[in-house]
Design an enzyme around this catalytic site. Structure first.
Site, PDB file in Angstrom:
ATOM      1  N   LYS A   1       0.826  -1.214   0.000  1.00  0.00           N
ATOM      2  CA  LYS A   1       0.000   0.000   0.000  1.00  0.00           C
ATOM      3  C   LYS A   1       0.859   1.262   0.000  1.00  0.00           C
ATOM      4  O   LYS A   1       0.465   2.276  -0.561  1.00  0.00           O
ATOM      5  CB  LYS A   1      -0.999   0.000   1.166  1.00  0.00           C
ATOM      6  CG  LYS A   1      -2.077  -1.062   0.969  1.00  0.00           C
ATOM      7  CD  LYS A   1      -3.331  -0.810   1.774  1.00  0.00           C
ATOM      8  CE  LYS A   1      -4.405  -1.818   1.393  1.00  0.00           C
ATOM      9  NZ  LYS A   1      -5.514  -1.868   2.312  1.00  0.00           N
TER      10      LYS A   1
ATOM     11  N   LYS B   1      -3.134 -11.012  -7.146  1.00  0.00           N
ATOM     12  CA  LYS B   1      -4.441 -11.384  -6.572  1.00  0.00           C
ATOM     13  C   LYS B   1      -5.537 -10.443  -7.102  1.00  0.00           C
ATOM     14  O   LYS B   1      -5.238  -9.284  -7.455  1.00  0.00           O
ATOM     15  CB  LYS B   1      -4.394 -11.368  -5.040  1.00  0.00           C
ATOM     16  CG  LYS B   1      -4.216 -10.000  -4.456  1.00  0.00           C
ATOM     17  CD  LYS B   1      -4.436  -9.966  -2.955  1.00  0.00           C
ATOM     18  CE  LYS B   1      -4.318  -8.521  -2.504  1.00  0.00           C
ATOM     19  NZ  LYS B   1      -4.569  -8.188  -1.160  1.00  0.00           N
TER      20      LYS B   1
ATOM     21  N   LYS C   1      -9.645  -5.070  -5.003  1.00  0.00           N
ATOM     22  CA  LYS C   1     -10.588  -3.959  -5.183  1.00  0.00           C
ATOM     23  C   LYS C   1      -9.877  -2.726  -5.712  1.00  0.00           C
ATOM     24  O   LYS C   1     -10.472  -1.891  -6.365  1.00  0.00           O
ATOM     25  CB  LYS C   1     -11.202  -3.588  -3.828  1.00  0.00           C
ATOM     26  CG  LYS C   1     -12.344  -4.470  -3.405  1.00  0.00           C
ATOM     27  CD  LYS C   1     -12.966  -3.881  -2.131  1.00  0.00           C
ATOM     28  CE  LYS C   1     -13.219  -4.964  -1.118  1.00  0.00           C
ATOM     29  NZ  LYS C   1     -13.324  -4.513   0.256  1.00  0.00           N
TER      30      LYS C   1
END
Ligand code: TYM
Length: 327
Positions: A112, A194, A197
């Site tokens: 992130k 993966k 979202k």
């Protein structure tokens, strides 16, 4: 005493097939025989900048989606994280028992930080402490999650063991549980990553509210390979991902799936996977359409959930607070 289960999901965007097959479907199955507590982790969501109005709306929408997926509040407790202050309060105590080294090893923090280089805030760094607080407040036996949360649950265990050792038995030590086939559902467009979202490419994921036409179109565009061979071979990342999604949705065993696709091409595989997904999510979409027109009902459920969750959480928080000597 029934086993107690806790898990949570962030209200950032509509949930996708990875969230559903990695977590939510397990929750629906487990609520029948365990004491389940499910949380909408909106406090976690602000570690990334959110539009306040959107976050407010998606928090309630996610509750409606979870109910549409089959979370049954006759059996399980569903609540919003920010409605119980003990979560952030216990997170502070736990932060004081976690080292910078441990937190900086978290792969999600590294990912992130890379994705949001202009907003590497202290909350993002301390994120796993809040997640540990979520879990440890509820005397939980198990935490059903996808593989990407493995490291965080491990850290929750570590800090609980450390705290108990230093101050005496306070927290129950939880264990993470993963689905056998779909702990890591991969992106449809880049199966080396993966399904996520935060992926900018909408074709990389199926959302739980996609229409049948959208599901078919996204499946058509799914990345496969040039081998032209339908086998459960992890090296064929795209095909393997489609096969495991298919197996998890249909419940068919490996042999019967291989038999079904013998002599068939990737076109047929994509079509059948698409239809299996549609069969699973279309009823969810229908239930969501009804629930989303009745948000007062959803809000009532969440209030009742928060009341029940708070009764449990306040006991554990008060004990932890006393143990460290806070007045
Ligand atoms: P979140 O909101 O990113 O995801 C919710 C759940 O979906 C799983 N998941 C996946 N499973 C399989 N394949 C994928 N591609 C995939 N993507 C997501 C996640 O593993 C998760 O189980 N930090 C958590 C929320 C949280 C939490 C907690 C979870 C807050 N407190 C306490 C458990 C216990 C998160 O961001 O999940």
């Amino acid at each position: 005493m029934k086993e107690r289960v806790f898990s949570a999901i962030q209200p950032t965007g509509i949930i996708h097939l990875g969230n559903y097959l990695g977590a939510v479907k397990q929750w629906v199955q487990t609520q029948k025989h365990t004491d389940c507590i499910f949380c909408i982790a909106n406090t976690h969501a602000i570690t990334i900048r959110q539009n306040p109005q959107t976050l407010h709306a998606t928090t309630y929408n996610l509750a409606a989606i979870l109910l549409a997926c089959g979370i049954d509040t006759e059996q399980a407790t569903l609540f919003i994280q920010s409605s119980i202050d003990a979560h952030t309060a216990l997170a502070w105590i736990l932060e004081c028992h976690l080292s910078m080294g441990e937190l900086s090893r978290m792969t999600q923090f590294k990912d992130k930080s890379q994705k949001h280089p202009k907003n590497i805030n202290a909350g993002l760094f301390n994120y796993p402490a809040l997640m540990a607080a979520d879990i440890l407040l509820y005397d939980v036996d198990s935490v059903p999650v996808g593989d990407d949360q493995r490291q965080h649950v491990e850290l929750a265990r570590d800090v609980a063991i450390r705290f108990n050792h230093e101050y005496g038995e306070t927290f129950k030590i939880p264990k993470a549980v993963f689905p056998t086939l779909t702990a890591r559902v991969m992106s449809l467009t880049d199966p080396s990553k993966k399904m996520s979202k935060s992926d900018d490419n909408p074709n990389s994921m199926i959302t739980i509210l996609d229409s049948p036409e959208t599901v078919r179109a996204k499946l058509k565009k799914a990345t496969t390979d040039s081998l032209g061979q339908i086998a459960f071979n992890p090296e064929q990342k795209g095909v393997y991902n489609l096969l495991t999604i298919y197996q998890s949705l249909t419940g068919y065993n490996t042999e019967s799936i291989l038999g079904e696709f013998e002599g068939k091409g990737y076109g047929t595989l994509k079509e059948r996977v698409g239809e299996a997904i549609i069969a699973e999510i279309a009823p969810i979409g229908e239930r969501y359409a009804v629930l989303s027109k009745n948000m007062q009902y959803v809000q009532k459920i969440l209030q009742e959930g928060a009341r029940k969750a708070n009764e449990i959480a306040s006991v554990r928080y008060t004990l932890a607070k006393e143990r460290v000597g806070l007045v």
